[in-house]
Design a protein around this motif. Structure first.
Motif, mmCIF file in Angstrom:
data_model
loop_
_atom_site.group_PDB
_atom_site.id
_atom_site.type_symbol
_atom_site.label_atom_id
_atom_site.label_comp_id
_atom_site.label_asym_id
_atom_site.label_seq_id
_atom_site.Cartn_x
_atom_site.Cartn_y
_atom_site.Cartn_z
ATOM 1 N N HIS A 63 0.599 -7.981 2.154
ATOM 2 C CA HIS A 63 1.079 -6.682 1.692
ATOM 3 C C HIS A 63 1.685 -6.749 0.296
ATOM 4 O O HIS A 63 0.947 -6.790 -0.675
ATOM 5 C CB HIS A 63 2.046 -6.083 2.717
ATOM 6 C CG HIS A 63 1.516 -6.048 4.108
ATOM 7 N ND1 HIS A 63 0.340 -5.401 4.427
ATOM 8 C CD2 HIS A 63 1.964 -6.609 5.257
ATOM 9 C CE1 HIS A 63 0.097 -5.547 5.705
ATOM 10 N NE2 HIS A 63 1.053 -6.271 6.239
ATOM 11 N N LEU A 64 3.010 -6.826 0.157
ATOM 12 C CA LEU A 64 3.659 -6.714 -1.153
ATOM 13 C C LEU A 64 4.013 -8.079 -1.731
ATOM 14 O O LEU A 64 4.675 -8.890 -1.085
ATOM 15 C CB LEU A 64 4.928 -5.865 -1.041
ATOM 16 C CG LEU A 64 5.728 -5.672 -2.337
ATOM 17 C CD1 LEU A 64 4.919 -4.870 -3.349
ATOM 18 C CD2 LEU A 64 7.058 -4.993 -2.049
ATOM 19 N N LYS A 76 -11.020 -1.025 -1.120
ATOM 20 C CA LYS A 76 -9.679 -0.918 -1.694
ATOM 21 C C LYS A 76 -9.672 -1.308 -3.173
ATOM 22 O O LYS A 76 -10.656 -1.830 -3.689
ATOM 23 C CB LYS A 76 -8.718 -1.771 -0.878
ATOM 24 C CG LYS A 76 -8.501 -1.193 0.509
ATOM 25 C CD LYS A 76 -7.633 -2.075 1.346
ATOM 26 C CE LYS A 76 -7.434 -1.429 2.723
ATOM 27 N NZ LYS A 76 -6.903 -2.338 3.713
ATOM 28 N N TYR A 104 -7.925 -5.576 -8.891
ATOM 29 C CA TYR A 104 -7.018 -5.678 -10.032
ATOM 30 C C TYR A 104 -7.701 -6.354 -11.218
ATOM 31 O O TYR A 104 -7.496 -7.539 -11.486
ATOM 32 C CB TYR A 104 -5.753 -6.431 -9.634
ATOM 33 C CG TYR A 104 -4.951 -5.706 -8.564
ATOM 34 C CD1 TYR A 104 -4.193 -4.583 -8.881
ATOM 35 C CD2 TYR A 104 -4.964 -6.130 -7.244
ATOM 36 C CE1 TYR A 104 -3.463 -3.902 -7.909
ATOM 37 C CE2 TYR A 104 -4.244 -5.461 -6.261
ATOM 38 C CZ TYR A 104 -3.502 -4.354 -6.608
ATOM 39 O OH TYR A 104 -2.784 -3.685 -5.631
ATOM 40 N N GLU A 152 -0.177 1.306 -11.314
ATOM 41 C CA GLU A 152 -0.274 1.974 -10.017
ATOM 42 C C GLU A 152 -0.824 3.394 -10.169
ATOM 43 O O GLU A 152 -1.391 3.953 -9.235
ATOM 44 C CB GLU A 152 1.106 2.018 -9.351
ATOM 45 C CG GLU A 152 1.542 0.717 -8.714
ATOM 46 C CD GLU A 152 0.722 0.357 -7.488
ATOM 47 O OE1 GLU A 152 0.331 1.277 -6.747
ATOM 48 O OE2 GLU A 152 0.453 -0.840 -7.277
ATOM 49 N N LYS A 163 -0.446 -5.412 -2.537
ATOM 50 C CA LYS A 163 0.254 -4.537 -3.475
ATOM 51 C C LYS A 163 1.201 -5.412 -4.273
ATOM 52 O O LYS A 163 1.730 -6.406 -3.758
ATOM 53 C CB LYS A 163 1.020 -3.439 -2.737
ATOM 54 C CG LYS A 163 0.121 -2.421 -2.039
ATOM 55 C CD LYS A 163 0.863 -1.142 -1.708
ATOM 56 C CE LYS A 163 1.183 -0.361 -2.975
ATOM 57 N NZ LYS A 163 1.777 0.969 -2.698
ATOM 58 N N TYR A 164 1.435 -5.030 -5.509
ATOM 59 C CA TYR A 164 2.256 -5.854 -6.394
ATOM 60 C C TYR A 164 3.443 -5.067 -6.941
ATOM 61 O O TYR A 164 3.295 -3.918 -7.368
ATOM 62 C CB TYR A 164 1.415 -6.378 -7.566
ATOM 63 C CG TYR A 164 0.411 -7.417 -7.163
ATOM 64 C CD1 TYR A 164 0.721 -8.763 -7.179
ATOM 65 C CD2 TYR A 164 -0.872 -7.045 -6.759
ATOM 66 C CE1 TYR A 164 -0.208 -9.723 -6.813
ATOM 67 C CE2 TYR A 164 -1.804 -7.984 -6.380
ATOM 68 C CZ TYR A 164 -1.468 -9.325 -6.409
ATOM 69 O OH TYR A 164 -2.399 -10.266 -6.032
#
Length: 479
Positions: A160-161, A269, A272, A306, A397-398
Motif C-alpha cells: 500500500h503506502l 492501475k 509511475y 497524484e 501509493k507513495y
C-alpha cells in the motif's frame, strides 16, 4: 544575469559523480555543464569491453549531446578510473587523495539495475560501493552535499503506502557482505530466493540494504536520498523525447510498436513513469537542500504527481494512437496489445500470438537457408516479461510530501531552469515525442517514410487477420 539559487550553489563547486556513463549520469553531467558553473567535475568510470575510461568519456560526451561543446566543457571534466564492483571503488590512492582534497559535492548514481543480477555482484555494486563511498565522503575536507540515488521500489515489499522514511531491510550490509564472502557463487544462487524473502529480485533487495547503510553510517552528514520511479525519455533536455538507448519499459513499448509484442501481464492501475530530465533536476535540487547535517537524512519519493497519475490503460491508449499516427516501415506485424492479470490466459496468448508465428517464420527461414532467430527472441522476451511481472500486477501509493515541499521551496527562476513538477505534464504529447525520437534515432526511420509506413501497416494488418482467420478455420475443422 543574476544566478538562481541552485546555480549559485553549484558555482565553483567540485562535483564527484558515479554512474556517469548511465542514463541519469549523462544528464546530470550535462545539466551541470550547461546550466551551472562548476569548477571541476570528477567522473568515476571503469574500463569496459576493451574501452578505456577516456574512450568511454568520449562516447559519453557524444551521447549526452555535449560533443559540440567539447572545447568549452572538456577542461572541467576529469576521469577517475575505478569500478563500483571492486573494494574501495577500485580507486588509486592518488585519486583518492585528490577527491578528499578537492570534492565539495558527491552524486552517487551508479548501480546495477539488472533484476536477475547474481546476488554477489548486486551486493558489491549496490551495497558495498555505498559503504566505500561514505568512507571516502567522511574524509572529504569540505563536503557540502551528497545525494544517493535509490529507487521508488527499494521497499516494494511494503504494501500500500510507501512513506518518505527508512524501512528495515532483510539484513544489514555487514551481515550480507560477510555471508557472501564465506560462500561460493553456486551456494549463493541456491539460497538467494530464501534470502530475498518478500523482495522480488536482487536489485530491489540490495537497494533496500543500501538505504539502511545511509541510515546507519551517514548520520550527521549533509546527505539525502532520492527515490525515482521508472525513468524514461526526456521531456525537454537535451532534446524532446531524448533516450540513451532502448531498454527496460522502452524496449517493451518499441516491441509493441513494431508488432513484435501482443500480450503481457498487467493490471489497469497507475504506473509511475518519470521523465529522465525531470529526475535529473530533482537530484540537483535535492543536493542544494541536503547541506544541513541530520541524524536521519531526508528522503524524496519522486513518483510524479497524484493529480496527474498515468493509468496503464491510458498508457496503452496513447501508445496505440501514436503508433497509428507514426507507424514504422520496420513494423513486422499488426500492432495491438492485450493485457491480462490471468497468468494462464497469458501463457495461452503467448503461445498463439508469439510462439506459433515465431515457429512458422523460423521454419520458413530454415527452408530458405537463413538464420532462425524468432523463437529464441520470444523465449528471451518472455523471460524478461516474467522478471517485471511483479511490478505489473502490484500497486503502491507513495508519500511525496518532501518532494512537494522541495518544489515549493524553489524560486521561480529555478523552477524554470530545473523543472520537475509533473502536475501539468501532458502524457499524450510526451509519449508522442518519445516515439518520434526513438523512431528516428534508434530505428533509423526518418519521418518522411510515414506515408509508406501507413500503407504497409494496412497491408500487414489485413494479412495478419486473414492468416489468423484461416488458422482458426483449419483448427475448427480438425477438432
Amino acid at each position: 544575469m543574476a544566478l538562481s539559487q541552485i546555480q549559485e550553489f553549484y558555482k565553483n563547486q567540485t562535483v564527484f559523480i558515479t554512474g556517469s556513463t548511465g542514463l541519469l549520469g549523462k544528464l546530470v553531467l550535462r545539466k551541470l555543464l550547461t546550466s551551472c558553473e562548476p569548477k571541476k567535475i570528477y567522473l568515476l568510470i571503469r574500463q569496459h569491453k576493451e574501452k578505456s575510461p577516456e574512450e568511454r568519456l568520449e562516447i559519453l560526451l557524444e551521447r549526452a549531446d555535449l560533443r559540440r561543446d567539447k572545447s568549452e566543457f572538456k577542461e572541467k571534466i576529469f576521469v577517475i578510473e575505478g569500478d563500483c564492483g571492486l573494494p574501495g571503488l577500485g580507486i588509486s590512492q592518488d585519486d583518492r587523495d585528490t577527491l578528499e582534497n578537492e570534492t565539495t559535492c558527491i552524486i552517487h548514481i551508479a548501480a546495477t539495475i539488472k533484476f536477475s543480477e547474481h546476488l554477489r555482484m548486486a551486493a558489491y555494486v549496490n551495497v558495498r560501493a555505498v559503504q566505500d563511498l561514505l568512507h571516502l565522503a567522511k574524509q572529504v575536507r569540505d563536503l557540502k552535499a551528497m545525494v544517493h540515488v535509490s529507487t521508488a521500489y527499494s521497499n516494494c515489499n511494503q504494501k500500500h503506502l510507501i512513506k518518505e522514511q527508512f524501512y528495515e531491510p532483510g539484513m544489514t550490509a555487514t551481515e550480507l557482505l560477510k555471508m557472501l564472502e564465506s560462500m561460493d557463487d553456486e551456494t549463493i544462487t541456491n539460497i538467494t530466493p530464501e534470502l530475498l524473502g518478500s523482495w522480488p529480485n536482487t536489485y530491489t533487495f540490495t537497494k533496500a540494504v543500501a538505504e539502511n547503510v545511509i541510515k546507519t553510517e551517514a548520520q550527521d552528514m549533509p546527505i539525502c536520498i532520492v527515490r525515482p520511479g521508472i525513468v524514461i525519455g526526456a521531456f525537454q533536455e537535451p532534446a524532446p523525447g531524448w533516450q540513451d538507448g532502448i531498454q527496460g519499459i522502452g524496449a517493451f513499448l518499441i516491441g509493441a510498436y513494431l508488432g513484435l509484442i501482443h500480450c503481457h501481464l498487467a493490471d489497469t492501475k497507475p504506473i509511475y513513469l518519470i521523465p529522465s530530465d525531470y529526475t535529473t533536476n530533482i537530484i540537483l535540487s535535492a543536493a542544494c537542500h541536503a547541506t544541513e547535517k541530520s541524524s536521519l537524512p531526508p528522503i524524496y519519493n519522486y513518483t510524479g504527481s497524484e493529480k496527474n497519475l498515468l493509468a496503464k490503460t491510458k498508457l496503452y491508449e496513447y501508445g496505440k494512437v501514436t503508433a497509428k499516427l507514426y507507424p514504422s516501415v520496420h513494423a513486422v506485424n499488426a500492432c495491438f496489445l492485450i493485457s491480462t492479470t490471468n497468468k494462464y490466459y497469458l501463457k495461452f496468448l503467448q503461445f498463439w500470438l508469439h510462439l506459433v508465428p515465431a515457429y512458422i517464420v523460423d521454419l520458413i527461414c530454415l527452408c530458405l537457408g537463413k538464420k532462425r532467430r524468432f523463437v529464441k527472441m520470444y523465449q528471451k522476451l518472455h523471460k524478461m516479461c516474467d522478471e517485471v511481472e511483479y511490478f505489473n500486477v502490484n500497486f503502491w501509493k507513495y508519500e511525496t510530501r518532501n518532494s512537494e515541499m522541495l518544489w515549493k521551496a524553489l524560486t521561480e527562476k529555478d523552477r524554470e531552469l530545473f523543472p520537475f513538477n509533473m502536475d501539468n505534464l501532458e502524457w499524450n504529447s510526451f509519449f508522442e515525442i518519445c516515439v518520434i525520437y526513438a523512431r528516428i534515432h534508434f530505428l533509423k526511420d526518418p519521418m518522411h517514410t510515414v506515408p509508406q509506413a501507413k500503407r504497409k501497416r494496412k497491408c500487414i494488418t489485413f494479412l495478419y487477420y486473414c492468416i489468423a482467420f484461416a488458422l482458426v478455420c483449419v483448427l475448427w475443422r480438425l477438432f
